[in-house]
Design an enzyme around this catalytic site. Structure first.
Site, short mmCIF file in Angstrom:
data_model
loop_
_atom_site.label_atom_id
_atom_site.label_comp_id
_atom_site.label_asym_id
_atom_site.label_seq_id
_atom_site.Cartn_x
_atom_site.Cartn_y
_atom_site.Cartn_z
CG HIS A 33 -7.56 -8.30 19.23
ND1 HIS A 33 -7.37 -8.83 17.97
CD2 HIS A 33 -6.88 -9.10 20.08
CE1 HIS A 33 -6.59 -9.89 18.06
NE2 HIS A 33 -6.28 -10.09 19.34
CG HIS A 40 -8.97 -14.63 18.72
ND1 HIS A 40 -9.40 -13.59 19.53
CD2 HIS A 40 -7.62 -14.53 18.71
CE1 HIS A 40 -8.37 -12.89 19.98
NE2 HIS A 40 -7.27 -13.46 19.49
CB CYS A 75 2.36 -15.14 21.07
SG CYS A 75 2.56 -13.42 21.52
CG HIS A 77 -4.00 -14.50 16.15
ND1 HIS A 77 -3.39 -13.29 15.89
CD2 HIS A 77 -4.57 -14.41 17.36
CE1 HIS A 77 -3.61 -12.48 16.92
NE2 HIS A 77 -4.32 -13.12 17.81
CD GLU A 95 6.36 -12.57 15.99
OE1 GLU A 95 7.05 -12.60 17.03
OE2 GLU A 95 5.12 -12.44 16.00
CE1 TYR A 110 -4.90 -13.45 27.25
CE2 TYR A 110 -4.56 -15.59 26.22
CZ TYR A 110 -4.39 -14.21 26.24
OH TYR A 110 -3.71 -13.60 25.21
CD GLU A 120 -4.64 -10.58 22.30
OE1 GLU A 120 -5.52 -11.36 21.88
OE2 GLU A 120 -3.72 -10.14 21.60
CD GLU A 122 -4.75 -14.51 22.06
OE1 GLU A 122 -4.45 -13.83 21.07
OE2 GLU A 122 -3.90 -15.00 22.84
CD1 TRP A 169 0.92 -14.06 25.85
CD2 TRP A 169 -0.36 -12.22 25.95
NE1 TRP A 169 1.47 -13.12 25.01
CE2 TRP A 169 0.71 -11.99 25.05
CE3 TRP A 169 -1.30 -11.20 26.17
CZ2 TRP A 169 0.86 -10.78 24.37
CZ3 TRP A 169 -1.14 -10.01 25.49
CH2 TRP A 169 -0.07 -9.80 24.61
#
Length: 197
Positions: A33, A40, A75, A77, A95, A110, A120, A122, A169
């Site tokens: 980042h 990624h 959100c 990874h 979460e 994006y 970001e 991604e 995003w």
């Protein structure tokens, strides 16, 4: 002492990919980042109720990028060796302490810069699910500062009237959901919501 565990780590390896989602390598989250960011693999989840409300979360103030901004339900990874399917359900439990049936809708690339703090960049897969209302969730305070169920029309207004309070995003994903995928979301059946505690 909190029952919630820390679930994000600066040194966890992210999966670097090309524009076709082919793995090109691995890099720590913090390094991926920095600057303009390294492309990624990532995912975003939107949880809806049968009453056309969507769960929004306010990101923890400890996040290095977009702290205290409002965003989609969840959100993160995928981890090394983990499928998208495994990753999205793991993260819902980590979460929100819930799980739900999820449907993959689309993938997009994006890049978004957060001042001089990083970016970001991604290739993000977007998933949706529908859950019965009312829903009891238990947010992880290391990831989430606040949360709310919001009618879709109010989300439209939030994005239009306060774009500086929402993640980039989330805005891109929400606009595409509203413009291209309303029928798919309407057709979802509310089921699969369980406590992961």
């Amino acid at each position: 002492m909190s029952k919630h565990k820390t679930v994000s780590f600066d040194n966890e390896p992210l999966i670097l990919v090309d524009g076709e989602d082919n793995v090109t390598g691995y890099e720590t989250k913090v390094n991926a980042h920095l600057g303009d960011g390294l492309l990624h693999r990532a995912f975003s989840i939107f949880l809806f109720t049968e009453n056309d409300e969507v769960l929004l979360q306010q990101r923890s103030g400890k996040k290095p990028l977009w702290p205290l901004y409002w965003s989609n339900s969840c959100c993160s990874h995928p981890r090394r060796g983990e499928t998208y399917e495994q990753a999205v359900h793991r993260r819902l439990r980590e979460e929100l302490a819930v799980d739900a049936d999820l449907k993959f809708l689309y993938r997009f690339q994006y890049q978004a810069l957060f001042g001089d703090s990083g970016a970001e960049r991604e290739l993000c897969s977007v998933f949706v699910g529908k859950v019965p209302a009312p829903v009891r969730i238990d947010v992880n305070p290391s990831e989430i500062a606040a949360w709310r169920w919001m009618p879709s029309a109010d989300v439209d207004r939030l994005i239009a009237e306060a774009p500086d309070r929402v993640t980039p995003w989330f805005v891109m994903e929400w606009q595409r959901l509203r413009n291209e995928f309303r029928a798919e979301i309407d057709a979802l059946r509310p089921r699969g919501m369980i406590s992961a505690a």
